[in-house]
Design a protein around this motif. Sequence first.
Motif, short mmCIF file in Angstrom:
data_model
loop_
_atom_site.label_atom_id
_atom_site.label_comp_id
_atom_site.label_asym_id
_atom_site.label_seq_id
_atom_site.Cartn_x
_atom_site.Cartn_y
_atom_site.Cartn_z
N ALA A 128 -5.63 6.65 -43.57
CA ALA A 128 -5.16 8.20 -43.46
C ALA A 128 -6.03 8.97 -42.66
O ALA A 128 -5.67 9.79 -41.99
N THR A 135 -1.24 9.02 -38.21
CA THR A 135 -0.28 9.02 -39.37
C THR A 135 0.69 7.74 -39.36
O THR A 135 0.99 7.24 -40.41
N ALA A 191 0.06 11.38 -45.36
CA ALA A 191 0.80 9.99 -45.47
C ALA A 191 1.32 9.55 -46.78
O ALA A 191 2.24 8.83 -46.58
#
Length: 299
Positions: free
Chosen positions: A139, A144, A184
Amino acid sequence: MARIPRRPAELVGQVFFARDAVRRGLLTKNDLRSSAWRQVLHNVYADSRIEITHLTRCRAAASWLFPPGCTLAGRSAVAMLGGPTPGPHEPVEVLVEPASRFGPLTGLLIHVSGWRDGDVQRVDGMPVTTGIRTCWDLACWLDTVEAVALIDALLHRHAVHADDLTVYLARRRNQRGARRFAEALSLVDAGAESLPESRLRVRLVRAGLPRPVTQHVVTRNGQFVARVDLAWPDLKVAVEYDGIWHHDPEQFHRDRQRLNHLLGDDWLVLHVTSKRMREDFDGVLTEIRSALRSRHSSH
């Protein structure tokens, strides 16, 4: 007459540390330049006849190049944990503690950051970030869409569990990277079965579409009819990512026959290819939005 390369029996079919082979008198530095051997990483060579995969390179780096304070991480850790494996020429990702002076080395992508107790485990004797820490790093390091796709893969393979990721986020809530990790986690889905499917889903949701159900099973009178990649079941709209059939024509025909069975139940099935994902995502988005709107208006 061309000289036949030397292949000591001890090194046939092996990956080895060149300095050791030279010190033991098995090869000379000049021998290493012959067609019999292939360089894998700095000072690491292999029999040129064997296949070199990303995992081969991960093991080579961890076995011969890592000083203390280094661990496999990122996409390389995903592969070591049973997830999707990068291509053989993709760099091995390494997490290095700030106190370490390791790197840079060709073939390695080095990230500098500390880790906590419990963030690193041993996999086949090699240091690898845990599933939870790997998800945090993904992340922080990747965009993303790609991070979520890889976290999906780890969740799907039970290499990590969603509840544990939530607890980890709470522990690191005020630290740098927490916002990216939280974003995320808001998008992950353990039901996703492929990286392209995950990428498509995340891009659709980030574009403002309602979140679809992954791998939705359609039944008729209690009997299985079909399973679709993404679906909005209340509207009977489905999206299929078409990728594998290019390599397997029989699979393509089976999939098409399976999806044709949905027509009798008034499902609308849209197909997205990798080419359109790359070159015409706006068009894909418009088509799906139109399908959802038309079904909303008819309900």
